[in-house]
Design a protein around this motif. Structure first.
Motif, mmCIF file in Angstrom:
data_model
loop_
_atom_site.group_PDB
_atom_site.id
_atom_site.type_symbol
_atom_site.label_atom_id
_atom_site.label_comp_id
_atom_site.label_asym_id
_atom_site.label_seq_id
_atom_site.Cartn_x
_atom_site.Cartn_y
_atom_site.Cartn_z
ATOM 1 N N THR A 84 0.836 -1.208 0.000
ATOM 2 C CA THR A 84 0.000 0.000 0.000
ATOM 3 C C THR A 84 0.867 1.254 0.000
ATOM 4 N N GLN A 85 1.913 1.249 0.823
ATOM 5 C CA GLN A 85 2.822 2.397 0.872
ATOM 6 C C GLN A 85 3.512 2.604 -0.484
ATOM 7 N N GLU A 114 2.488 1.659 -3.468
ATOM 8 C CA GLU A 114 1.530 2.107 -4.468
ATOM 9 C C GLU A 114 1.202 3.583 -4.280
ATOM 10 N N GLU A 115 1.127 4.021 -3.050
ATOM 11 C CA GLU A 115 0.868 5.439 -2.768
ATOM 12 C C GLU A 115 2.022 6.290 -3.296
ATOM 13 N N SER A 146 1.884 6.573 -7.091
ATOM 14 C CA SER A 146 0.785 7.391 -7.602
ATOM 15 C C SER A 146 1.098 8.885 -7.581
ATOM 16 N N GLN A 147 2.107 9.283 -6.826
ATOM 17 C CA GLN A 147 2.394 10.709 -6.663
ATOM 18 C C GLN A 147 3.757 11.113 -7.231
ATOM 19 N N HIS A 179 1.677 14.273 0.348
ATOM 20 C CA HIS A 179 0.800 13.603 -0.606
ATOM 21 C C HIS A 179 0.730 12.096 -0.382
ATOM 22 N N CYS A 180 1.621 11.599 0.463
ATOM 23 C CA CYS A 180 1.684 10.146 0.716
ATOM 24 C C CYS A 180 1.718 9.899 2.228
#
Length: 474
Positions: free
Chosen positions: A53-54, A56-57, A60-61, A91-92
């Protein structure tokens, strides 16, 4: 664009958008973020507590950079890397705790520079190949057009227009070899740690040296590198910067030499660079066709060559494991070296693709010097017809000096051929054939063919040429 403050003309006037973007803030800091993603991915794969999850975050930014927020953080923290860590973390939020885990600032700054330099060197290589291709086409077209050769900038044995172009192209082919070597030799710094000892990563992996080495290789591979520098201080060896800028300065020297030749040939009215229908050569002298593109090549090349000493000096003053006096200097010197050479090669391709040749002027200039150039051939022809070599040599010497006096002191045409034709000692010699320019250029035309086949064609194969869409900014 503001008209109130200084703008770098390399950006606003000379270099391409493609090269400018490579060194722009967006590309630089997106590359930083891609490195933070690569580090997180590798650490997760190596068993550290980093979640999918981290990661992918973070992914994404990568390109969503709040530069205003980063600037605000930097005013507070006085540290550019940490400013962008905080801006990225905003942003993350889930990934914020693991951004930059175990890394030092040079993990992002140096590795990003190496990745950007790789892209910039690849662009330079393509531009070099494009100029070589253009010069090759020109050389083929004029492979056998005789022209006066020069040594010491004094008339010498004839060559051909095409063969002279091969001299220019071969310099660039050697430069391309050097650029390709620099690309092949380029490595990642990867995860070397604060002073190069990898102590922080050794702590992360509880003293497991093998895992530290695996992490280093894994991150390098994610960066697109097959190898890392064997040993570093806090930075990758600044010797690498010196080597890269040396290779760029070498291109500058090659381009400067060729552009100077073109300027001299333009003065002799033998060759001209492209001149557009509405182009103005001089604000006062309306008739002028100044070689402004070649002049600009020389000016930009001279600037790039002047940067060569700066990277060597920076390398020489990196005390112990590193000093920070490299930072400001590198921000100025390395991007501008690339930008200047980018501009030089764009101009050079334009000039090489549109050279204008004046064969009648070339023939006239050659004809004025040709009798002196052909004296050895005339001597051999007269000997073959039964003459005494020593007597003929003395007669040629006397006639040559008399003809030179007519040219230099009285500004009269060179009448050496007429003098020899009227001398009974040369009656049996075919002087006309002896002074035929095509018989005085040796293997020039054949050397052009061989050069194109052996040097230019392999380069064309490695770098297929596409129609240029680059706007010439002159």
């Amino acid at each position: 664009m503001s008209n109130e403050t200084y703008e770098n003309p390399l950006i606003t006037r000379y270099a391409s958008t493609a090269m400018s973007r490579l060194f722009g803030a967006q590309h630089k800091h997106s590359t930083w973020r891609r490195l933070w993603v690569a580090l997180a991915e590798a650490e997760a794969e190596m068993g550290l507590p980093v979640t999918a999850t981290q990661i992918e975050e973070l992914r994404s930014q990568v390109d969503n950079i709040d530069f205003a927020a980063a600037a605000n953080y930097e005013r507070q923290l006085r540290h550019d890397v940490m400013a962008h860590v905080h801006a990225y973390g905003d942003h993350c939020p889930a990934a914020r705790p693991i951004i930059h885990l175990g890394a030092t600032s040079c993990f992002v700054t140096d590795n990003a520079d190496l990745m950007i330099f790789r892209e910039a060197l690849e662009l330079v290589a393509k531009r070099l190949a494009a100029v070589i291709d253009a010069l090759g086409k020109f050389a083929l077209e004029y492979r056998d057009l005789p022209t006066l050769g020069f040594t010491h900038l004094q008339p010498a044995q004839p060559t051909t227009v095409g063969r002279r172009a091969c001299l220019w192209a071969y310099d660039l082919a050697l430069d391309l070899e050097e650029i390709e070597h620099r690309l092949d030799a380029l490595c990642a710094r990867s995860t070397k740690g604060t002073t190069g000892t990898q102590a922080s990563f050794l702590q992360l992996f509880d003293g497991d040296h093998q895992k530290v080495r695996q992490l280093e290789q894994l991150v390098a591979q994610k960066m697109g590198f097959s190898a890392t520098y064997a040993v570093t201080g806090q930075t990758y060896p600044r010797k690498v910067d010196a080597q890269i800028v040396d290779s760029l300065a070498g291109i500058g020297a090659s381009a400067h030499k060729a552009a100077t030749d073109l300027r001299i040939l333009a003065h002799r009215k033998e060759l001209e660079e492209p001149f557009e229908k509405s182009q103005i050569g001089s604000s006062a002298m309306a008739y002028k066709r100044n070689p402004m593109r070649s002049e600009r090549i020389c000016g930009l090349a001279r600037f790039a060559m002047s940067l060569q000493s700066s990277t060597s000096a920076t390398h020489a003053t990196q005390w112990m494991e590193r000093t920070l006096d490299d930072s400001a200097n590198r921000r100025l010197v390395i991007p501008q070296a690339f930008l200047a050479i980018d501009a030089v090669l764009i101009l050079y391709q334009n000039v090489a693709s549109g050279l204008v040749v004046y064969p009648k002027v070339i023939a006239r200039n050659l004809r004025e010097e040709l009798p002196f150039m052909a004296t050895e051939n005339i001597l051999m022809a007269a000997v073959a017809a039964g003459g005494d070599r020593q007597d003929l040599h003395e007669r040629i010497r006397q006639h040559s000096q008399a003809a030179a006096t007519e040219v230099k002191e009285h500004a009269r045409p060179n009448d050496l051929v007429a003098r020899l034709q009227s001398d009974p000692a040369f009656a049996g010699a075919d002087i006309g054939s002896a002074i035929d320019p095509s018989g005085l250029t040796g293997r020039s035309a054949e050397q052009v063919d061989e050069f194109l086949s052996e040097v230019v064609e392999p380069i064309r194969t490695r770098y297929p040429q596409e129609a240029s869409t680059e706007e010439l900014r002159v």
